[in-house]
Design an enzyme around this catalytic site. Structure first.
Site, mmCIF file in Angstrom:
data_model
loop_
_atom_site.group_PDB
_atom_site.id
_atom_site.type_symbol
_atom_site.label_atom_id
_atom_site.label_comp_id
_atom_site.label_asym_id
_atom_site.label_seq_id
_atom_site.Cartn_x
_atom_site.Cartn_y
_atom_site.Cartn_z
ATOM 1 N N GLU A 49 -12.592 -0.353 -6.549
ATOM 2 C CA GLU A 49 -13.586 -1.307 -6.629
ATOM 3 C C GLU A 49 -14.583 -1.053 -7.795
ATOM 4 O O GLU A 49 -15.064 -0.069 -8.055
ATOM 5 C CB GLU A 49 -14.796 -1.289 -5.170
ATOM 6 C CG GLU A 49 -14.045 -1.469 -3.906
ATOM 7 C CD GLU A 49 -15.353 -1.450 -2.807
ATOM 8 O OE1 GLU A 49 -16.458 -0.973 -3.055
ATOM 9 O OE2 GLU A 49 -15.102 -1.733 -1.534
ATOM 10 N N ASP A 60 -28.554 -0.249 -3.473
ATOM 11 C CA ASP A 60 -27.967 1.048 -4.043
ATOM 12 C C ASP A 60 -28.943 2.070 -4.002
ATOM 13 O O ASP A 60 -30.072 1.903 -4.311
ATOM 14 C CB ASP A 60 -27.204 0.696 -5.170
ATOM 15 C CG ASP A 60 -25.983 -0.039 -5.259
ATOM 16 O OD1 ASP A 60 -25.221 0.317 -4.196
ATOM 17 O OD2 ASP A 60 -25.818 -1.057 -5.944
#
Length: 263
Positions: A49, A60
């Site tokens: 990815e 995140d």
């Protein structure tokens, strides 16, 4: 998307989970990021990815935020992300996905992004913050360009939400091993196995589990119940602090871990 599907079918036929690695494009530089992603594939990863760095990465943790900031300060653009996809795919022949928040894709142009991602050899896109109810435009263009649409589900999702999300997605379902933001953890939360079982009750798509997996033992544990093991923050942290040689070594250990689970 066919390459992604074939890869997941092949690892399942081999009796093991696929290893999926994540690194942001442009980190530590565009060329360095390409080399690092290739290194993980050479060391045993099955799928990668490519993160599209974003200025507001709300899902995140600090490790990936730091890498994104380095990439953005280095001037990375979507063209660099697509170049990363192209060069990694061309060099390895393995599936390359983009993981992106929805805002950059929407601003770039949905059809344009799908078309250019497919032209670069991309297998699809992971869109962690795109609600299924608002995804029709993307899914239409993704299907037209044979791209997988991977949605992320969390342990808090209801059974009805899991079924709706899985029905809308293609390629695989990304099951978050925990609630909260990305980052390494000392152990695998038991919610990951429960979520995987719940997904298997509503879909035949492969279930790949990520968030928090940081070493071979954890990879082996998750590989015991999932179709794929996704590792991101641990790899980003290793590249940030130790460089590419250690990145290769960690990936090799993770690859051995998913294979131990099959033994």
């Amino acid at each position: 998307m066919s390459l992604l599907t074939e890869t997941l079918a092949r690892t399942k036929a081999a009796g093991r989970a696929a290893l999926v690695t994540y690194l942001p494009a442009g980190f530590p530089t565009v060329d360095g990021g390409i080399a690092a992603l290739r290194a993980t594939l050479d060391a045993g990863a099955d799928i990668v990815e490519v993160g599209l760095p974003h200025s507001d990465p709300v899902l995140d943790g600090p490790i990936i935020q730091t890498a994104d900031d380095i990439a953005l300060r280095g001037g990375v653009r979507i063209a660099d992300v697509l170049r990363t996809v192209r060069e990694v795919h061309d060099a390895t022949g393995k599936p390359v996905l983009v993981m992106s928040y929805w805002n950059p894709v929407s601003r770039y142009g949905v059809e344009r992004f799908a078309r250019e991602l497919a032209a670069a050899g991309g297998s699809g896109c992971v869109l962690p913050d795109l609600p299924v109810a608002e995804s029709a435009q993307w899914r239409r263009h993704a299907a037209a360009h044979d791209l997988a649409t991977v949605f992320v589900v969390a342990p808090s999702s209801t059974d009805a939400q899991l079924a709706e999300t899985a029905a809308a997605g293609t390629g695989f379902v990304y099951a978050s091993a925990l609630m909260g933001v990305t980052g390494t953890r000392e152990s695998v939360d038991e919610a990951a196995a429960v979520l995987t079982r719940r997904l298997r009750a509503v879909t035949e798509l492969p279930v790949c589990v990520g968030m928090g997996i940081s070493d071979a033992a954890q990879a082996a544990e998750v590989a015991g119940f999932a179709d794929g093991v996704i590792v991101g923050s641990a790899l980003v942290e290793t590249l940030l602090n130790a460089g590419e040689p250690e990145l290769r070594q960690l990936t090799a250990r993770l690859a051995a871990g998913v294979r131990v689970a099959a033994g």
